[in-house]
Scaffold this active site. Structure first.
Site, PDB file in Angstrom:
ATOM      1  N   ASN A   1      -0.208  -0.878  -5.578  1.00 12.97           N
ATOM      2  CA  ASN A   1       0.858   0.024  -5.207  1.00 12.97           C
ATOM      3  C   ASN A   1       1.291   0.091  -3.868  1.00 12.97           C
ATOM      4  O   ASN A   1       2.332   0.449  -3.374  1.00 12.97           O
ATOM      5  CB  ASN A   1       0.173   1.397  -5.494  1.00 12.97           C
ATOM      6  CG  ASN A   1       1.137   2.515  -5.098  1.00 12.97           C
ATOM      7  OD1 ASN A   1       2.017   2.705  -5.742  1.00 12.97           O
ATOM      8  ND2 ASN A   1       0.563   3.258  -3.952  1.00 12.97           N
TER       9      ASN A   1
ATOM     10  N   LYS B   1      10.579  -6.633  -3.409  1.00 16.09           N
ATOM     11  CA  LYS B   1      10.396  -6.229  -4.634  1.00 16.09           C
ATOM     12  C   LYS B   1      10.668  -7.068  -5.886  1.00 16.09           C
ATOM     13  O   LYS B   1      10.076  -6.991  -6.824  1.00 16.09           O
ATOM     14  CB  LYS B   1      11.141  -4.513  -4.774  1.00 16.09           C
ATOM     15  CG  LYS B   1      10.105  -3.645  -3.801  1.00 16.09           C
ATOM     16  CD  LYS B   1       8.722  -3.349  -4.210  1.00 16.09           C
ATOM     17  CE  LYS B   1       8.082  -2.562  -3.434  1.00 16.09           C
ATOM     18  NZ  LYS B   1       6.909  -2.206  -3.792  1.00 16.09           N
TER      19      LYS B   1
ATOM     20  N   ASP C   1      -6.400  -1.895   5.267  1.00 15.17           N
ATOM     21  CA  ASP C   1      -5.054  -2.377   5.253  1.00 15.17           C
ATOM     22  C   ASP C   1      -4.908  -3.657   4.419  1.00 15.17           C
ATOM     23  O   ASP C   1      -5.246  -4.573   4.711  1.00 15.17           O
ATOM     24  CB  ASP C   1      -4.599  -2.921   6.745  1.00 15.17           C
ATOM     25  CG  ASP C   1      -3.345  -3.365   6.839  1.00 15.17           C
ATOM     26  OD1 ASP C   1      -2.413  -3.472   5.892  1.00 15.17           O
ATOM     27  OD2 ASP C   1      -2.631  -3.537   7.953  1.00 15.17           O
ATOM     28  N   VAL C   2      -3.948  -3.527   3.311  1.00 17.62           N
ATOM     29  CA  VAL C   2      -3.919  -4.508   2.253  1.00 17.62           C
ATOM     30  C   VAL C   2      -3.157  -5.844   3.074  1.00 17.62           C
ATOM     31  O   VAL C   2      -3.379  -6.702   2.537  1.00 17.62           O
ATOM     32  CB  VAL C   2      -3.339  -4.010   1.171  1.00 17.62           C
ATOM     33  CG1 VAL C   2      -4.130  -3.128   0.312  1.00 17.62           C
ATOM     34  CG2 VAL C   2      -1.926  -3.424   1.370  1.00 17.62           C
TER      35      VAL C   2
ATOM     36  N   TYR D   1      13.010  -5.284   1.975  1.00 19.17           N
ATOM     37  CA  TYR D   1      12.463  -4.599   0.665  1.00 19.17           C
ATOM     38  C   TYR D   1      12.828  -5.036  -0.616  1.00 19.17           C
ATOM     39  O   TYR D   1      11.993  -5.198  -1.493  1.00 19.17           O
ATOM     40  CB  TYR D   1      12.727  -3.109   0.937  1.00 19.17           C
ATOM     41  CG  TYR D   1      11.981  -2.195   0.016  1.00 19.17           C
ATOM     42  CD1 TYR D   1      10.778  -1.658   0.199  1.00 19.17           C
ATOM     43  CD2 TYR D   1      12.782  -1.698  -1.150  1.00 19.17           C
ATOM     44  CE1 TYR D   1      10.303  -0.655  -0.449  1.00 19.17           C
ATOM     45  CE2 TYR D   1      12.116  -0.835  -2.142  1.00 19.17           C
ATOM     46  CZ  TYR D   1      10.703  -0.397  -1.683  1.00 19.17           C
ATOM     47  OH  TYR D   1      10.241   0.434  -2.683  1.00 19.17           O
TER      48      TYR D   1
ATOM     49  N   ASP E   1      -6.605   3.037   0.962  1.00 14.75           N
ATOM     50  CA  ASP E   1      -5.456   3.511   1.802  1.00 14.75           C
ATOM     51  C   ASP E   1      -5.646   3.108   3.256  1.00 14.75           C
ATOM     52  O   ASP E   1      -6.780   3.199   3.932  1.00 14.75           O
ATOM     53  CB  ASP E   1      -5.024   5.091   1.689  1.00 14.75           C
ATOM     54  CG  ASP E   1      -3.590   5.222   2.002  1.00 14.75           C
ATOM     55  OD1 ASP E   1      -2.671   5.668   1.120  1.00 14.75           O
ATOM     56  OD2 ASP E   1      -3.286   5.296   3.229  1.00 14.75           O
TER      57      ASP E   1
ATOM     58  N   THR F   1       8.288  11.442  -2.754  1.00 17.56           N
ATOM     59  CA  THR F   1       7.152  11.124  -2.148  1.00 17.56           C
ATOM     60  C   THR F   1       7.498  11.179  -0.672  1.00 17.56           C
ATOM     61  O   THR F   1       8.619  11.081  -0.205  1.00 17.56           O
ATOM     62  CB  THR F   1       6.491   9.806  -2.268  1.00 17.56           C
ATOM     63  OG1 THR F   1       7.246   8.770  -1.691  1.00 17.56           O
ATOM     64  CG2 THR F   1       6.279   9.528  -3.840  1.00 17.56           C
TER      65      THR F   1
END
Ligand SMILES: NC(=O)c1ccc[n+]([C@@H]2O[C@H](COP(=O)([O-])OP(=O)(O)OC[C@H]3O[C@@H](n4cnc5c(N)ncnc54)[C@H](O)[C@@H]3O)[C@@H](O)[C@H]2O)c1
Length: 263
Positions: free
Chosen positions: A90, A159, A65-66, A155, A44, A190
């Protein structure tokens, strides 16, 4: 090879990295996989959150940080776990804005985390999968990939890119023993959507629109991911599994019909 891509109810301990697993859906995925015998690396950007979840499930923490260093995070996870059998991409973010005014920075942020990191982390995982000659990847797409909503900027496109990347990678990496699938969550409670669900009226109205009669939980997504990573899904690759309680099947039912109430 005994580990393969892992089993849903594993007897052998197998090794998986879940990105963005310090909270929300990623935490749910990590918890389900740990319960089923996986050794889990919890990534995370919030290092404290990653450590908290890793401690709770007996895994290892890989803060970072991905969007900045996806390959480094994969390689650190493999080092800490002593190998890698599976990857769950994810981590995802929103930068809400009308498309007409979305800024280059907002586009770059969402592209970098939601799509670029998925591709680069997956590439990095291949080298670790090659040690066994097999591996499995699950990417988090969204129902937004096929059902756009207002004012979410990049977004939806990112996706859709995740689902398309999933298909492409399944074709190119199948010969390496690597399966690549995606899960597309529907409405899931969430932090990402808490502003909606904290309002009891909105919560109830949304709940009433879901055929199975409830809003999804992170564990609902976790069990779907566990299935796709498991040997039960050993002939499944290139698929995006929609996990939305049937919500996206309801569109035609929303149309006015003769005899229906006018409101
Ligand atoms: N919640 C929903 O209704 C829903 C629906 C469809 C798809 N999704 C997708 O599911 C995934 C998880 O969503 P969520 O609702 O749990 O989101 P969330 O915002 O509640 O949690 C995301 C987690 O990822 C972490 N994170 C954010 N940026 C990161 C980065 N650059 N590197 C590493 N970690 C980072 C955050 O700190 C947080 O712990 C996302 O890809 C999201 O797009 C969510």
């Amino acid at each position: 090879m005994s580990t393969g891509a892992g089993t849903g109810r594993a007897t052998a301990r197998t090794k998986v990295l879940v990105t963005g697993a310090g909270s929300g859906i990623g935490e749910g995925i990590a918890m389900v996989l740990a319960e089923r015998g996986w050794q889990v690396a919890v990534n995370d950007i919030d290092g404290d959150a990653a450590a908290r979840v890793a401690n709770r499930l007996g895994g290892v923490s890989v803060p970072g940080d991905v969007g900045a260093d996806p390959a480094g995070i994969v390689n650190r996870a493999a080092t800490l776990l002593g190998g890698l059998d599976a990857l769950v991409n994810n981590a995802g973010i929103h930068r809400r804005a009308p498309l007409a005014s979305v800024t280059p920075e907002q586009l770059d942020d969402v592209y970098r985390v939601n799509l670029r990191a998925v591709v680069l982390a997956s590439q990095a995982a291949l080298a670790h999968f090659a040690v066994h000659g097999s591996g499995s990847i699950v990417n988090l797409s969204s129902i937004a990939a096929v059902t756009p909503q207002m004012d979410v900027g990049m977004y939806t496109a990112a996706k859709a890119g995740v689902s398309a990347f999933t298909q492409q990678a399944s074709v190119e990496w199948g010969a390496l023993g690597v399966r690549v699938n995606a899960v597309a969550p529907g409405m899931t409670r969430t932090a990402m959507a808490e502003a909606v669900y904290a309002d009891p009226v909105l919560h109830e109205r949304r709940r009433g629109m879901v055929p199975v009669g409830r809003i999804g939980t992170p564990r609902d997504i976790g069990t779907a991911v566990a299935f796709l990573l498991s040997t039960d899904a050993s002939y499944v690759s290139g698929q995006t599994l929609v996990v939305d309680g049937g919500f996206t099947q309801t569109l035609i039912g929303l149309l006015p019909h003769p005899g229906a109430a006018s409101s």
